[in-house]
Design an enzyme around this catalytic site. Structure first.
Site, mmCIF file in Angstrom:
data_model
loop_
_atom_site.group_PDB
_atom_site.id
_atom_site.type_symbol
_atom_site.label_atom_id
_atom_site.label_comp_id
_atom_site.label_asym_id
_atom_site.label_seq_id
_atom_site.Cartn_x
_atom_site.Cartn_y
_atom_site.Cartn_z
ATOM 1 C CG ASP A 53 -18.895 7.607 -30.176
ATOM 2 O OD1 ASP A 53 -17.888 8.256 -30.502
ATOM 3 O OD2 ASP A 53 -18.925 6.863 -29.177
ATOM 4 C CB CYS A 54 -17.483 12.636 -30.781
ATOM 5 S SG CYS A 54 -16.763 11.716 -29.399
#
Length: 766
Positions: A482-483
Site C-alpha cells: 500500500d505504500c
C-alpha cells in the site's frame, strides 16, 4: 527554512551540526565501565528541543547552550510536536467546506519539514521505549540527563491514572508486559525505587503476580538484562533456520516482522547471553518478583502469564514443541556442531538485514535485538555496534509529555502521499499558493523510491523491492504494497494532473508496477510486505502471546484497495504497459474485496480502527470497478453498514476494542474527526445518494476545526496485529481535508459553516 535539492536544511546546517555535536553522547569505548546513571531533572525547557531532518532521518537534540539555541530557532513543526503555541493568527471563518479544507491545509503546510515530508510521532506501543533503554544499558551506552528526564516524564505521564501500571499500548489496561518493562526502564535511567511512580507501579505489578507472569518477549528482555534466568524463557531455537525451504513451517515463510525478531532473539537465547551483573540488576531482582529470587524454580514458570497479557494463548502444538525442546532436545540430543551452525546462520541473516538497511533495520523491535546481538558477538569497538547505536536515535521522538520510541523510524512516505491525494481531491492543486509545497513533496517521494533489490535477495528471503516505496524512508528499505500504491498515485497526480515537472520518469513508475504485481496472493487479495508464503495454521506457532495474526502475511482490504486504485490510475495514463496483468489484478483483487465483506456489510481493518477504516478503502475499490450504491450490492451493504453507525451528532466513533473483538465497538469518548472523515470518504466514493447524513458528518468536522485551521488530537487511530494500537496524528489533517474537499466538489451548493462561527442570525468573521 530553505531546503536544497537533497532535502537537507541548508540554511541551518552549520549551526545544527555544531549544536548536535555538542549534545550527543560519546560512543562506546572498548572495555568501558557501566556509565554513571544520569541525573533526572524535574523539568525540561521544551523550547530547547530541536528535530534534525536529514532527508527524513529524524534525530532530536536538546540544546543546553544558549547561543546554539539562538542559531537554530525552533520551527512551527517542532513547536507543534511539543504542544507549544505557534502564535498563528486566526484564519477567516470558513463559509464552506472547501474553505475549511483550505484552512486545514494552510495550517498543515506550516508543518512540512525541510526535506518535503511531514513528520509526527508514531507512538502507542508501550514496550518499545523500554527495549531501547535496556539495549543502551547492556551495551553501556551513556544516557544524557535530558534524555533520562524526558523518558521519565513520558513514562510517568502514560501511567494508568488509577493503578499506576502500563499496558501494551497507551489506551490499554495495565498488563504485566507493560508494567514490568516500563518499571525496569525507569530504574535503568536512574529513577530510584522509592519514587512515587515506581512505588505505585510495583504494587500493581505484584498484584498481577509479579514479573514471572510476563509474556515471552518480556521474559526474553529480562534474560538479556540478567533479571531472570534464561530457563524461564520459552525456546527460541535457531536450529529452525536450518530446515529445508520446502518444510511448511520453515521460518522464511513467516511474516517479516516475526522472522526478523526471531533471528537475533534465537541467537541470544542459544548463547544464553546476559548483561554483567550490576547493583541496579541486583535491586531489580528484589523489586519485580513477589518470590525470593534465590528460590525461584525458573523452568516451572515458562508458561506463567498474566490474564490481560494472554491475548493469544499458546496452542497445544507450541506447548508440546516447547516441552520437547526444553526437556529432550536441548539437554540430551542437541549436538554442539548443529548449535554453532544454527547460530552462525542466524548471525549471517542479521548481518544481511543490517547491510540492506544500513543498520536502520525493519523496526525498533529487531533493531534493538540486532544491536545487542552484535555487541555480544563483536564487542563495543565494532563498526556495526557503533552504527546500530547511532541509528537507534532515529526511532526516538519527543512530544509535550516527553521522549518515546516510534513504531518505525517514521511515517514519512505514507503521510506525504496521503496529503498530496487530499490536496487533489479538494482541487487545491490548482492554486499556485500550494505549488512549492507540492513540488517539495514530489521531490521527496522521488528521492525515497527504492532503486535496487537487496543484496543476496534470495539468500535472505527478501521480496523484490526495486521501484517500490517504503512506509518511512528508503534507508529502512522495505517496500510495502500500500505504500508503493499510495506514493505512486501521488506522483501520477502531481506529474500528470498537477502539471509539475517530471522528476520521476515513466520507467521508474514501470518498476513500481513490476514490483507491485508480485504482492498478489492466489485468492486475489494483497499482502503487506510480501506475498503470502505459509498457511494460517502457522498461528499455532505464535509464541508472542500478546499479539494475534502475527505469523504469516494475510490479505488486507486496505492493501488490496490501494493496489486496485493505484493500478487503475496507472492504466489510465499507460494503458499499454503490462495491460493484461494489470487488468487481471484489478479484477481479481476487487473480487477478493467483495468476498471479504462480512454479512453485516462491514470490512475488518487490520491497520486502522477498524471497520470504519477498512470500509473507506473497500468502497473506493468498488468505485474503481464501476460499483456504487446504486449499481452494486457490495457498495450498498457497505454504505448501509456505515450509516447504521452514525451517531446523533453526525459523527462516527470506533474503539480499539473492535480490533480485538472483531465486532464494531463505539469509543467511549464519542465521535472522532478521523473516523468521521473515513466514513464520509467511503460513502462519497460509493456515491451515497442521501446528502443529509453527509452534511451532518461534514458539520462535525467543521465544528471541531480550530480558528487557526488545525484539528486537535483525539483517540488513537491505528493498529497492528489485532491487539496493539499505534498513533497516526497526521490523519486528522490528511483525511479531514480530503473529506471536506470531496464534499465540496460533489455538493458545491451546500454552504455549511462551523457552529462556532455563528452569532445570532449572521456569521462573524474571526
Amino acid at each position: 527554512m530553505v531546503a536544497n535539492s537533497t532535502g537537507r536544511d541548508a540554511s541551518a546546517l552549520k549551526s545544527r551540526k555544531r549544536a548536535a555535536d555538542s549534545e550527543s553522547e560519546p560512543l562506546l569505548k572498548q572495555g568501558q565501565p557501566f556509565p554513571k546513571q544520569p541525573r533526572i531533572g524535574s523539568e525540561l525547557d521544551k523550547t530547547r528541543w530541536r528535530l534534525k531532518d536529514d532527508d527524513s532521518r529524524h534525530t532530536w537534540h536538546y540544546l543546553e547552550d544558549d547561543d546554539a539555541a539562538k542559531e537554530w530557532p525552533q520551527s512551527y513543526a517542532e513547536k507543534w510536536y511539543l504542544n507549544q503555541s505557534l502564535d498563528l493568527p486566526d484564519l477567516p471563518s470558513p463559509d464552506s467546506p472547501l474553505a475549511a479544507a483550505t484552512n486545514g491545509l494552510d495550517f498543515f503546510e506550516k508543518l512540512q519539514l525541510p526535506s518535503g515530508h511531514w513528520g509526527c510521532e508514531y507512538g502507542g506501543p508501550m514496550f518499545l521505549l523500554p527495549s531501547v533503554v535496556i539495549t543502551w544499558y547492556v551495551t553501556r551506552t551513556p544516557i544524557s540527563p535530558s534524555k533520562a528526564t524526558a523518558i521519565y516524564n513520558y513514562i510517568s505521564a502514560r501511567a494508568h491514572p488509577e493503578d499506576g501500571g502500563w499496558g501494551l499500548h497507551i489506551e490499554g489496561e495495565s498488563s504485566v508486559f507493560g508494567t514490568l518493562m516500563n518499571y525496569v526502564a525507569l530504574r535503568l535511567v536512574g529513577v530510584e525505587a522509592d519514587d512515587p511512580v515506581l512505588v505505585k507501579a510495583r504494587g500493581t505489578l505484584h498484584k498481577m503476580g509479579g514479573a514471572l507472569y510476563a509474556p515471552h518477549w518480556a521474559k526474553f528482555w529480562m534474560g538479556v538484562l540478567g533479571v531472570m534466568d534464561w530457563d524461564v524463557v520459552n525456546p527460541v531455537p535457531p536450529e529452525i533456520w536450518l530446515l529445508p525451504d520446502w518444510v511448511p513451517f520453515a521460518p522464511w515463510r513467516w511474516w517479516i516482522h516475526i522472522r526478523m525478531v526471531f533471528l537475533p532473539m534465537g541467537w541470544l537465547y542459544s548463547k544464553r547471553w546476559s548483561c554483567e551483573e550490576t547493583d541496579v540488576i541486583r535491586s531489580l531482582r528484589k523489586e519485580v518478583f513477589i518470590e525470593d529470587y534465590a528460590k525461584i524454580k525458573w523452568t516451572s514458570h515458562r508458561n506463567d502469564i498474566g490474564v490481560v497479557d494472554n491475548y493469544h494463548p499458546k496452542s497445544w502444538l507450541l506447548n508440546t514443541a516447547n516441552w520437547l525442546i526444553v526437556n529432550i532436545w536441548n539437554p540430551y540430543l542437541r549436538p554442539n556442531v548443529l548449535k554453532e551452525k544454527a547460530e552462525a546462520w542466524s548471525s549471517k541473516q542479521v548481518d544481511m538485514e543490517d547491510a540492506n538497511t544500513d543498520y536502520a533495520c525493519l523496526a525498533p523491535v529487531n533493531a534493538t535485538m540486532n544491536t545487542v546481538m552484535c555487541y555480544a558477538r563483536d564487542g563495543p569497538d565494532n563498526y556495526g555496534v557503533q552504527r546500530h547505536i547511532e541509528r537507534l536515535e532515529e526511532f526516538l521522538w519527543v512530544k509535550d509529555e516527553g521522549m518515546l520510541v516510534n513504531g518505525t523510524n517514521g511515517v514519512q512516505c505514507w503521510d506525504t502521499a496521503f496529503l498530496i491525494q487530499a490536496v487533489f481531491e479538494a482541487g487545491l492543486h490548482k492554486d499556485e499558493k500550494w505549488k512549492p509545497m507540492l513540488m517539495k513533496s514530489l521531490q521527496y517521494l522521488e528521492r525515497q523510491q527504492i532503486r535496487e533489490d537487496c543484496v543476496d535477495q534470495d539468500v535472505c528471503y527478501r521480496q523484490p523491492r526495486k521501484g517500490g516505496w517504503p512506509f518511512s524512508n528508503k534507508d529502512q528499505g522495505y517496500g510495502v504494497s500500500d505504500c508503493i500504491s499510495e506514493a505512486m498515485k501521488a506522483i501520477i497526480l502531481l506529474q500528470k494532473v498537477g502539471g509539475l515537472p517530471e522528476v520521476l520518469e515513466e520507467r521508474r513508475l514501470f518498476d513500481a508496477v513490476d514490483t507491485l504485481l508480485l504482492y498478489q496472493n492466489s485468492n486475489g487479495g494483497m499482502s503487506s510486505y510480501e506475498k503470502r508464503r505459509g498457511g494460517e495454521w502457522l498461528e499455532m506457532l505464535n509464541a508472542a502471546e500478546v499479539f494475534g495474526r502475527i505469523m504469516i502475511e494475510y490479505d488486507y482490504p486496505e492493501c488490496t484497495t490501494a493496489c486496485v486504485t493505484a493500478l487503475s490510475l496507472f492504466n489510465k495514463y499507460w494503458p499499454d504497459y503490462r495491460t493484461k496483468e494489470v487488468k487481471t489484478l484489478i479484477r481479481t483483487a476487487a473480487e477478493w474485496i467483495k468476498s471479504n465483506q462480512r454479512p453485516d456489510g462491514g470490512w475488518y481493518g487490520s491497520w486502522g480502527i477498524c471497520f470504519t477504516y477498512a470500509g473507506m478503502f473497500a468502497l473506493e475499490s468498488m468505485k474503481h470497478i464501476g460499483q456504487t450504491y446504486a449499481t452494486g450490492e457490495n457498495s450498498r451493504r457497505g454504505c448501509d453498514f456505515l450509516i447504521s453507525k452514525q451517531r446523533a451528532d453526525g459523527g462516527w466513533s470506533e474503539s480499539y476494542k473492535a480490533c480485538e473483538t472483531m465486532e464494531y465497538v463505539e469509543h467511549p469518548s464519542g465521535s472522532l474527526v478521523v473516523q468521521t472523515a473515513w466514513a464520509l470518504i467511503g460513502l462519497m466514493e460509493a456515491d451515497y445518494p442521501h446528502v443529509e447524513p453527509l452534511k451532518r458528518g461534514i458539520q462535525l468536522i467543521m465544528d471541531r476545526q480550530q480558528p487557526n485551521g488545525e484539528w486537535l488530537q483525539e483517540a488513537i487511530e491505528g493498529v497492528f496485529n489485532k491487539s496493539c494500537m499505534i498513533s497516526y496524528p497526521n490523519y486528522k489533517f490528511t483525511f479531514t481535508i480530503k473529506a471536506l474537499g470531496m464534499f465540496a466538489k460533489r455538493f458545491p451548493e451546500e454552504k455549511l459553516v462551523p457552529s462556532w462561527a455563528l452569532q445570532g442570525n449572521g456569521i462573524e468573521k474571526s
